[in-house]
Structures are given as structure tokens and as C-alpha cells.
Design an enzyme around this catalytic site. Sequence first.
Site, PDB file in Angstrom:
ATOM      1  N   VAL A  83      -5.031  31.676  26.282  1.00 54.95           N
ATOM      2  CA  VAL A  83      -5.061  32.631  27.390  1.00 54.95           C
ATOM      3  C   VAL A  83      -6.509  32.951  27.743  1.00 54.95           C
ATOM      4  CG1 VAL A  83      -4.412  34.942  28.138  1.00 54.95           C
ATOM      5  CG2 VAL A  83      -2.861  33.619  26.660  1.00 54.95           C
ATOM      6  N   THR A  84      -6.915  32.665  28.966  1.00 55.80           N
ATOM      7  CA  THR A  84      -8.260  33.011  29.425  1.00 55.80           C
ATOM      8  C   THR A  84      -8.219  33.423  30.887  1.00 55.80           C
ATOM      9  OG1 THR A  84      -8.910  30.832  30.305  1.00 55.80           O
ATOM     10  CG2 THR A  84      -9.207  31.178  27.937  1.00 55.80           C
ATOM     11  N   VAL A  85      -9.227  34.190  31.282  1.00 48.02           N
ATOM     12  CA  VAL A  85      -9.468  34.504  32.691  1.00 48.02           C
ATOM     13  C   VAL A  85     -10.951  34.275  32.955  1.00 48.02           C
ATOM     14  CG1 VAL A  85      -9.413  36.262  34.498  1.00 48.02           C
ATOM     15  CG2 VAL A  85      -7.593  36.197  32.774  1.00 48.02           C
ATOM     16  N   ARG A  91     -10.119  41.553  35.815  1.00 47.59           N
ATOM     17  CA  ARG A  91      -9.622  42.837  36.330  1.00 47.59           C
ATOM     18  C   ARG A  91      -8.904  42.699  37.672  1.00 47.59           C
ATOM     19  NH1 ARG A  91     -10.821  43.160  31.793  1.00 47.59           N
ATOM     20  NH2 ARG A  91     -12.197  44.687  30.773  1.00 47.59           N
ATOM     21  N   GLY A  93      -5.534  41.573  37.488  1.00 51.07           N
ATOM     22  CA  GLY A  93      -4.135  41.539  37.110  1.00 51.07           C
ATOM     23  C   GLY A  93      -3.576  40.160  36.873  1.00 51.07           C
ATOM     24  N   TYR A 124      -2.953  43.445  24.102  1.00 51.03           N
ATOM     25  CA  TYR A 124      -1.556  43.010  24.161  1.00 51.03           C
ATOM     26  C   TYR A 124      -0.517  44.085  23.863  1.00 51.03           C
ATOM     27  CZ  TYR A 124      -3.546  38.439  24.740  1.00 51.03           C
ATOM     28  OH  TYR A 124      -4.248  37.369  25.228  1.00 51.03           O
ATOM     29  N   PHE A 414      -2.773  29.754  16.106  1.00 53.61           N
ATOM     30  CA  PHE A 414      -2.227  28.862  17.122  1.00 53.61           C
ATOM     31  C   PHE A 414      -2.661  29.311  18.506  1.00 53.61           C
ATOM     32  CE2 PHE A 414       0.940  32.086  16.027  1.00 53.61           C
ATOM     33  CZ  PHE A 414       1.295  32.606  17.247  1.00 53.61           C
TER      34      PHE A 414
END
Length: 414
Positions: A83-85, A91, A93, A124, A414
Amino acid sequence: MSVELRAVTESEFPDWLRALRTGFLNEPVVPDALVADRLPHVDLGRTLAAVDGGRVVATFRSFRQEVSAVGGGGLTADAITQVTVAPTHRRRGLLSRLMSMDLAAARERGDAIATLIAAEYPIYGRYGFGPASSSTEWRVDLRRAGLDPRRTGRPEDGGRVDLSDKAEVLRIGPGLHRRLAGLRAGVTDRSARDWSVGTGGGQRLEPWTEPYYAVYRSASGEPEGYVAYRCDDKWGDAKQPECTLSVRDLIAVTPAAEHALWRFVCSVDWVTFVRTGYRAPDDPLPLLLPDPRAATTVSHTDMMWLRILDVARVLEERTYPVTDGLVLDVRDGDGYAAGRHRLDASPKGASCVPTTASADLVLDVADLSRLVLGDESAVRLALLGRIEEAVPGAAARADLLFRTPLRPFSPDVF
């Protein structure tokens, strides 16, 4: 131009890998050989991205996983990873929207839980996840441990430890790993791909150093555990060795195997320090040493995070040490676990059904997720104000039901 959220195509997978490496602050280089190696092992339908102007700016992937429950049963999980942005799109969403897409699909498939390893703690909980297992790493100073300098590492129970190789570990390891899952909650399954990569297979951007392997066999010749480890080559003044042995993987399915393998790694010539790698917080190693203070804690942290999607399946799959019943009023903003559930449990089995009866405990799904593998205390969560005791003493009763003699162990990232 609006950002589009969807599964990636095969032609977009190299750009997805590049965005992934950028998000984790790795060199944004993706050789063709790496793409060819990774592509056959991902489900593109579960490889999600945010795409802006034809460029991947966020990554999110999930895969099928089995997680051992208390008592040796198994739960089908939606395992979330990678999971990356992009730093240009924070910011906005994007993670929330990708998570919503993935959890909805997981619930539709019938997955009982979702799991992940959290790079950052604060993210999370707002999606219903709670840390369900913990890990500890120790550094053992063998000069202080009080071990007999004449020690040989040879087991005293009639068993033996033999140096081995990856071919044997690939042959016996999967069976031992499955046996471990029957003994400890929180163990995630390993695919054939996992075993290959864990022993040096597949394309890598970083060099691979082959570890040493050693196998413990009981007096009857049955393999009951193995260890994979590496050693550095560090020497101090006056030609004194100061080498560190680092454990990469240690699986033992009997106390004799666990004790023998730890004694073995603490007996290797020239080794002054032993790094244990991630272990269960109640691993016996420190107490195997004459002076347990020689094992200093390098890290103690949350490991696997869990999010309940189906309350009845999760609570009915595990075992319970006592007989009791509790009504749990579970709050879940996404609705998957929301509702009032009556758990009736005993050593013979459990049932969990919807109910309109008054609640004993009121709690968020993230906090119920913390409890189900036995690593967290309902009393502690109540003291923190995270759980509401609608009936006095209900949290203590929940601890008698949920807590386990052995803490859950999640050995794999993982």
C-alpha cells in the site's frame, strides 16, 4: 483530470511496480526481468491503483491467505500489502477509497478477516483493524549469557542437530510450518512462491546471501525443527572475534527442537552476539540462558493487524478454555461486523448468533479484532476506555474466554 481507481492491466504493471518502489523510498528502477518474475504471481484483479493522467499514483494489493486461529483452526483472510500513495497525491482520500473497494470485495468473496502488516501505526485503526499479534527481537551477548564455554550445541535428549541445505528445508519446511500453525494462533500460510523466495529464488534488486541451515531431529529421526541463519565476519582488537549470528527463520514444533536449535546457534565458534529475528514475545530463549539479562530487547512491536469481516465465523472457529456466554455489541462504521452478537462458548465448541438481548460489552470492531487471537486483554482495553462494560465484570469474563496460554505468533512479513 480526476484520479481513477481500478485494477491495473498487464501493460500497467511495470508502472505500478515503479510507483510501489517510489512509495517505499526505494530506487524507482524496474528491470524487465523483475516484471517478468513478479507478474505471474499476482492477481491483477486484486492489484489496485489510483491512476492520474495515465500515471500510477497509489498502489494497493491483496491476496488469499490462511491464518491459524486459536486451537489450530484456520481463517480465510484478505491479506493486504504493498500500500503506497505518491508524495504528490497525499491527503486526498485515495487510501480510504482503495481500502473500501478491497474490503467490499473481500466480504463479497466470503473472507472472514482482513490482515496486514502496518508500516505506520496510526493509519489502519480507522478502517477497523487492530494489532492482533506482537513480535520481539533480542540480541544475545554470549559473553554475558553464562553458558558453559565448553558447550557443544549437541542436544542432550537423544536427538541431533545437523547442518543441512535449502533443498532439505524446502522438502521438510512446509510440513513443519503447517504443524506450527496448529500450535500457535496468528501463523500465516506460506505458498510455494513464499518458500522459493525465502530460500533465494526469484529476481531481486538486492544481492542474496545464502544462509546456513540446520535441522533438529528427534531420537527417532523425525525432523521437528530447523533454523536458517547468517553470520558476519567482524573481529576486534588482538584478533578477538566479535561476529554476529542473525537468525532468518526458526521453526520448531516441539520444546526439545526449540531448545536444541537455540542452544545450537548460541554455540557456534567465533559468534559473540546472536540476533534472534522476529519471535513471539513469550519465546523461551531468554530463560534458556543462565543469565537472561544477556538477551536485550532490540525491538518489541505490533506485528499482524486483523480486521473482522464476519463475526460469527471468526468467533466460532476458535476454541475456548472455559464455559460462558457474552453479548457483544460491535460498532463498525462500514457495517461488516456491526450488530449485537451472542457468543456461547465452551471447551466443546462455540456458537455466535445475532441477538436483541442486552449487551455485556460494547466495543469497536478494531478492539474485538485485537482480542480474537488472545494477545490483548479486554480488562486493559476497558481501563483505557476503549471497551464499555455494560455489565460489571464482563471484561474479566471475556479475558477468561479469549486469552491464551501461548501468545499468537506471526513469523512472516507480507
